[in-house]
Write a protein that holds these residues in place. Structure first.
Motif, PDB file in Angstrom:
ATOM      1  N   HIS A 287      41.574  43.317  50.183  1.00  0.00           N
ATOM      2  CA  HIS A 287      42.637  43.675  51.138  1.00  0.00           C
ATOM      3  C   HIS A 287      43.406  42.397  51.461  1.00  0.00           C
ATOM      4  O   HIS A 287      43.211  41.789  52.514  1.00  0.00           O
ATOM      5  N   ARG A 290      45.069  42.033  54.935  1.00  0.00           N
ATOM      6  CA  ARG A 290      44.231  42.211  56.118  1.00  0.00           C
ATOM      7  C   ARG A 290      43.591  40.873  56.459  1.00  0.00           C
ATOM      8  O   ARG A 290      43.373  40.041  55.584  1.00  0.00           O
ATOM      9  N   ASP A 295      37.507  39.598  54.476  1.00  0.00           N
ATOM     10  CA  ASP A 295      38.605  39.567  53.510  1.00  0.00           C
ATOM     11  C   ASP A 295      38.798  38.167  52.939  1.00  0.00           C
ATOM     12  O   ASP A 295      39.059  38.003  51.749  1.00  0.00           O
ATOM     13  N   THR A 316      42.170  45.138  44.085  1.00  0.00           N
ATOM     14  CA  THR A 316      42.646  45.864  45.257  1.00  0.00           C
ATOM     15  C   THR A 316      42.439  47.359  45.032  1.00  0.00           C
ATOM     16  O   THR A 316      42.152  47.809  43.916  1.00  0.00           O
ATOM     17  N   GLU A 317      42.619  48.149  46.083  1.00  0.00           N
ATOM     18  CA  GLU A 317      42.482  49.594  45.949  1.00  0.00           C
ATOM     19  C   GLU A 317      43.478  50.147  44.938  1.00  0.00           C
ATOM     20  O   GLU A 317      43.134  51.005  44.114  1.00  0.00           O
ATOM     21  N   SER A 342      33.355  43.003  51.900  1.00  0.00           N
ATOM     22  CA  SER A 342      34.340  44.061  51.640  1.00  0.00           C
ATOM     23  C   SER A 342      33.894  45.010  50.528  1.00  0.00           C
ATOM     24  O   SER A 342      34.727  45.518  49.773  1.00  0.00           O
TER      25      SER A 342
END
Length: 350
Positions: A287, A290, A295, A316-317, A342
């Motif tokens: 992230h 964030r 992170d 990342t997502e 994370s």
């Protein structure tokens, strides 16, 4: 004034390594263990008297090191006044307790591993690698990270020690964070790249209705201990993964670039296709925008992967979604775990 502030920022980055390496020295000296064994805060001379194999410790040096460590809130300090003399006494914070060597959840081996000169050497080659290509670790050592683990027993022991220390907290987070998911699984669960089977064995122990299969290279499986409810199977995940109701794969895909990760994911999908099962991925999800402490650690680990293993990376997502789509998965869920790095569980299925 802006220039003074800018200079201050540069200095803080310039000497950030000092905090890391002073902390390493404290772990090497087992300062937290000494205070813990004493049962109450200690003075520097008292700590020095307990240092192993140290007939003449340098007390002024240790005093200055403890000053940094208390400033960084690794240890507490309270001043004991006797007449006109003031003696600082040092105690343990919760952070220091994480660095006790002889406890199950000690982070000391991990800190010693990733601050070892052999691991740090590649970081000095980042600039040259950006200009010339290649992998920083290889430029520093003339061989790959995995070649060194195979050929250098001491390096392999160092790396294994550091990694095993982070396994237990992550495992607890996985079992607690995905308890509803595991309770609903039926049949077999193949752990791809499961090493000696520690992950799947603990899942089966918590959820005995699951039939565990630990899958890794034959040379790894041959050294794996017996686990109740777990079958060991040797093979190569790039060739074929045993057919299963479900697959779990933890901290494997980040070792590879997108091309190799895609091959592995397709093999995982093929393994569960007949039973229309799930592929359960446990990895860090970055992230970058964030600002939580975890992170910062995750982004640093992404650089660690880059330095040591070239194409290896955290994602990342959005990057995970692209990769999963390319692998042919039509549905996926992201379930964040309560862990320090994370970690998330990603359910992928059709």
């Amino acid at each position: 004034m802006d220039l003074v502030k800018a200079h201050g920022e540069v200095y803080s980055h310039l000497f950030a390594y000092a905090d890391t390496l002073v902390l390493r020295s404290a772990v090497e000296l087992r300062i937290a263990d000494i205070i813990h064994s004493h049962g109450q805060p200690m003075s520097v001379p008292e700590i020095a008297s307990k240092l192993e194999s140290s007939p003449s410790p340098n007390i002024p040096y240790l005093t200055r090191v403890m000053r940094v460590l208390t400033r960084n809130k690794i240890f507490t300090v309270e001043n004991k006044k006797e007449n006109i003399n003031i003696t600082p006494l040092y105690g343990l914070t919760e952070t220091a307790k994480c660095l006790l060597h002889d406890q199950e959840l000690s982070f000391a081996p991990t800190l010693l591993t990733f601050t070892d000169p052999s691991i740090m050497a590649g970081w000095y080659e980042i600039g040259r690698t950006i200009k010339e290509g290649g992998t920083p670790f290889v430029k520093a050592h003339g061989e790959s990270f995995w070649e060194m683990t195979r050929e250098n027993p001491e390096f392999n022991k160092l790396f294994s020690s550091g990694m095993s220390a982070v396994t237990k907290p992550a495992l607890d987070a996985i079992i607690k964070g995905f308890k509803d998911g595991f309770s609903r699984l039926e049949g077999s669960l193949v752990d791809v790249g499961g090493g000696t089977g520690y992950l799947v064995a603990n899942i089966v122990e918590a959820y005995p209705h699951i039939k565990g299969v630990n899958f890794d290279l034959p040379q790894t499986i041959v050294n794996a201990p017996k686990h109740s409810g777990v079958t060991h199977v040797g093979g190569d995940m790039f060739d074929e993964i045993p057919s299963a109701d479900n697959v779990i794969i933890k901290s494997v895909l980040h070792d590879w670039g997108d091309e190799e990760a895609l091959i592995i994911l397709k093999k995982c999908q093929e393994a569960v296709a007949q039973k229309k099962g799930k592929v359960i991925i446990v990895e860090i999800v970055l992230h970058p925008d964030r600002n939580l402490m975890c992170d910062d650690a995750a982004i640093a680990i992404d650089l660690l992967m880059m330095v040591n293993c070239g194409g290896a990376k955290e994602r990342t997502e959005d990057e995970w979604k692209i990769l999963l789509n390319k692998a042919g998965f039509t549905h996926f869920n992201f379930i964040p775990l309560q862990a320090t790095l994370s970690f998330s569980i990603i359910e992928a299925f059709n």
